[in-house]
Design a protein around this motif. Sequence first.
Motif, PDB file in Angstrom:
ATOM      1  N   ASP A 106       0.644  -1.055  -0.733  1.00 30.95           N
ATOM      2  CA  ASP A 106      -0.098   0.352   0.076  1.00 30.95           C
ATOM      3  C   ASP A 106       1.116   1.502   0.015  1.00 30.95           C
ATOM      4  OD1 ASP A 106       1.345  -0.047   2.463  1.00 30.95           O
ATOM      5  OD2 ASP A 106      -0.797  -0.580   3.190  1.00 30.95           O
ATOM      6  N   CYS A 107       0.063   2.524   0.240  1.00 26.86           N
ATOM      7  CA  CYS A 107       0.781   3.673  -0.193  1.00 26.86           C
ATOM      8  C   CYS A 107       1.816   4.328   1.027  1.00 26.86           C
ATOM      9  CB  CYS A 107      -0.168   5.027  -0.524  1.00 26.86           C
ATOM     10  SG  CYS A 107      -0.884   4.801  -2.375  1.00 26.86           S
ATOM     11  N   PRO A 108       0.973   3.480   2.122  1.00 27.41           N
ATOM     12  CA  PRO A 108       1.865   3.983   3.415  1.00 27.41           C
ATOM     13  C   PRO A 108       3.488   2.847   3.707  1.00 27.41           C
ATOM     14  CG  PRO A 108       0.059   3.722   4.216  1.00 27.41           C
ATOM     15  CD  PRO A 108       0.118   3.603   2.593  1.00 27.41           C
ATOM     16  N   GLY A 109       2.870   2.127   2.560  1.00 28.61           N
ATOM     17  CA  GLY A 109       4.306   0.619   2.810  1.00 28.61           C
ATOM     18  C   GLY A 109       5.489   1.031   1.621  1.00 28.61           C
ATOM     19  N   LEU A 110       4.680   1.838   0.156  1.00 24.73           N
ATOM     20  CA  LEU A 110       5.365   2.415  -0.333  1.00 24.73           C
ATOM     21  C   LEU A 110       6.779   3.532  -0.047  1.00 24.73           C
ATOM     22  CD1 LEU A 110       6.246   2.176  -3.227  1.00 24.73           C
ATOM     23  CD2 LEU A 110       4.475   3.637  -3.646  1.00 24.73           C
ATOM     24  N   LYS A 111       5.991   3.910   0.732  1.00 27.05           N
ATOM     25  CA  LYS A 111       6.823   5.837   1.088  1.00 27.05           C
ATOM     26  C   LYS A 111       7.383   5.338   2.326  1.00 27.05           C
ATOM     27  CE  LYS A 111       2.803   8.553   0.413  1.00 27.05           C
ATOM     28  NZ  LYS A 111       1.953  10.150   1.139  1.00 27.05           N
ATOM     29  N   GLN A 112       7.193   4.468   3.025  1.00 23.20           N
ATOM     30  CA  GLN A 112       8.222   3.844   4.079  1.00 23.20           C
ATOM     31  C   GLN A 112      10.061   2.910   3.075  1.00 23.20           C
ATOM     32  OE1 GLN A 112       7.199   1.103   7.286  1.00 23.20           O
ATOM     33  NE2 GLN A 112       8.671   1.381   8.512  1.00 23.20           N
ATOM     34  N   ALA A 113       9.281   2.338   2.346  1.00 24.60           N
ATOM     35  CA  ALA A 113      10.093   1.371   1.569  1.00 24.60           C
ATOM     36  C   ALA A 113      10.814   3.152   0.930  1.00 24.60           C
ATOM     37  CB  ALA A 113       9.637   0.846   0.583  1.00 24.60           C
ATOM     38  N   MET A 114      10.824   3.830   0.340  1.00 25.77           N
ATOM     39  CA  MET A 114      11.071   4.600  -0.698  1.00 25.77           C
ATOM     40  C   MET A 114      11.989   5.081   0.033  1.00 25.77           C
ATOM     41  SD  MET A 114       8.530   6.736  -2.929  1.00 25.77           S
ATOM     42  CE  MET A 114       9.410   7.928  -3.363  1.00 25.77           C
ATOM     43  N   ALA A 115      11.636   5.685   1.324  1.00 29.33           N
ATOM     44  CA  ALA A 115      12.253   6.350   2.789  1.00 29.33           C
ATOM     45  C   ALA A 115      13.696   5.950   2.480  1.00 29.33           C
ATOM     46  CB  ALA A 115      12.134   7.006   4.106  1.00 29.33           C
ATOM     47  N   LYS A 116      13.456   4.650   2.872  1.00 35.73           N
ATOM     48  CA  LYS A 116      15.016   3.357   3.285  1.00 35.73           C
ATOM     49  C   LYS A 116      15.897   3.521   1.932  1.00 35.73           C
ATOM     50  CE  LYS A 116      12.824   0.812   6.093  1.00 35.73           C
ATOM     51  NZ  LYS A 116      12.410  -0.974   6.129  1.00 35.73           N
ATOM     52  N   VAL A 117      15.310   3.107   0.836  1.00 35.44           N
ATOM     53  CA  VAL A 117      16.074   3.285  -0.111  1.00 35.44           C
ATOM     54  C   VAL A 117      16.808   4.607  -0.223  1.00 35.44           C
ATOM     55  CG1 VAL A 117      16.191   2.889  -2.984  1.00 35.44           C
ATOM     56  CG2 VAL A 117      14.943   1.376  -1.188  1.00 35.44           C
ATOM     57  N   GLY A 118      15.591   5.750  -0.279  1.00 34.59           N
ATOM     58  CA  GLY A 118      16.084   7.133  -0.591  1.00 34.59           C
ATOM     59  C   GLY A 118      17.635   7.411   0.119  1.00 34.59           C
ATOM     60  N   GLU A 119      17.100   6.905   0.996  1.00 30.12           N
ATOM     61  CA  GLU A 119      18.530   7.314   2.127  1.00 30.12           C
ATOM     62  C   GLU A 119      19.923   6.896   2.172  1.00 30.12           C
ATOM     63  OE1 GLU A 119      20.331   9.564   5.562  1.00 30.12           O
ATOM     64  OE2 GLU A 119      18.553   9.725   5.030  1.00 30.12           O
ATOM     65  N   THR A 120      19.549   5.905   1.472  1.00 29.43           N
ATOM     66  CA  THR A 120      21.002   5.428   1.163  1.00 29.43           C
ATOM     67  C   THR A 120      21.494   6.167  -0.374  1.00 29.43           C
ATOM     68  OG1 THR A 120      20.350   3.610  -0.629  1.00 29.43           O
ATOM     69  CG2 THR A 120      20.414   2.770   1.825  1.00 29.43           C
ATOM     70  N   CYS A 121      20.344   6.395  -0.876  1.00 31.24           N
ATOM     71  CA  CYS A 121      21.131   7.594  -2.418  1.00 31.24           C
ATOM     72  C   CYS A 121      21.393   8.522  -2.052  1.00 31.24           C
ATOM     73  CB  CYS A 121      19.943   7.581  -3.027  1.00 31.24           C
ATOM     74  SG  CYS A 121      18.833   6.254  -3.777  1.00 31.24           S
ATOM     75  N   LYS A 122      20.943   8.508  -0.716  1.00 32.54           N
ATOM     76  CA  LYS A 122      21.052  10.753  -0.754  1.00 32.54           C
ATOM     77  C   LYS A 122      22.878  10.186   0.909  1.00 32.54           C
ATOM     78  CE  LYS A 122      19.572  13.591   3.414  1.00 32.54           C
ATOM     79  NZ  LYS A 122      18.631  14.238   4.212  1.00 32.54           N
ATOM     80  N   SER A 123      23.183   9.260   1.797  1.00 33.37           N
ATOM     81  CA  SER A 123      23.721   9.012   1.917  1.00 33.37           C
ATOM     82  C   SER A 123      25.470   9.120   1.251  1.00 33.37           C
ATOM     83  CB  SER A 123      23.961   8.050   2.650  1.00 33.37           C
ATOM     84  OG  SER A 123      24.585   6.945   1.911  1.00 33.37           O
TER      85      SER A 123
END
Length: 129
Positions: A106-123
């Motif tokens: 669902d969308c909340p799960g997607l946002k959470q998953a995107m946050a984890k992946v996005g954090e690795t990109c950002k670092s």
Amino acid sequence: MRAIILLVIGLAVGAISASYAANTMAARHAYTRGVMAIMQHHVSALGAQAKAGQCPADSSLDHFHRISGAAAEIEPAFAGADPDFFKHAHALADATAATIANAPADCPGLKQAMAKVGETCKSCHELYR
């Protein structure tokens, strides 16, 4: 008159040579830019899905698979880079693998998953971009 003609010919040959050199230098980085562009496209598509509130699991999972595939291309694309850079690339691969293993439904799960992946990109981007 002869000097002017030779000057014009010399300028034309110089301009053509400079153009070839510039194209060669640009092509040298095409693979690295392409890998990053593919990941950015799929991250943007996931963001658009989440923003629209339409987060079908199959579509999200497809984008994460494609991000994972592009993440696997980081090491060959950036051959010769700092070894610490590859630690960040492996962290991205691990984050996408974990997301694929526990696909968001669902969308909340997607946002959470995107946050984890996005954090690795950002670092990585904070250090190397």
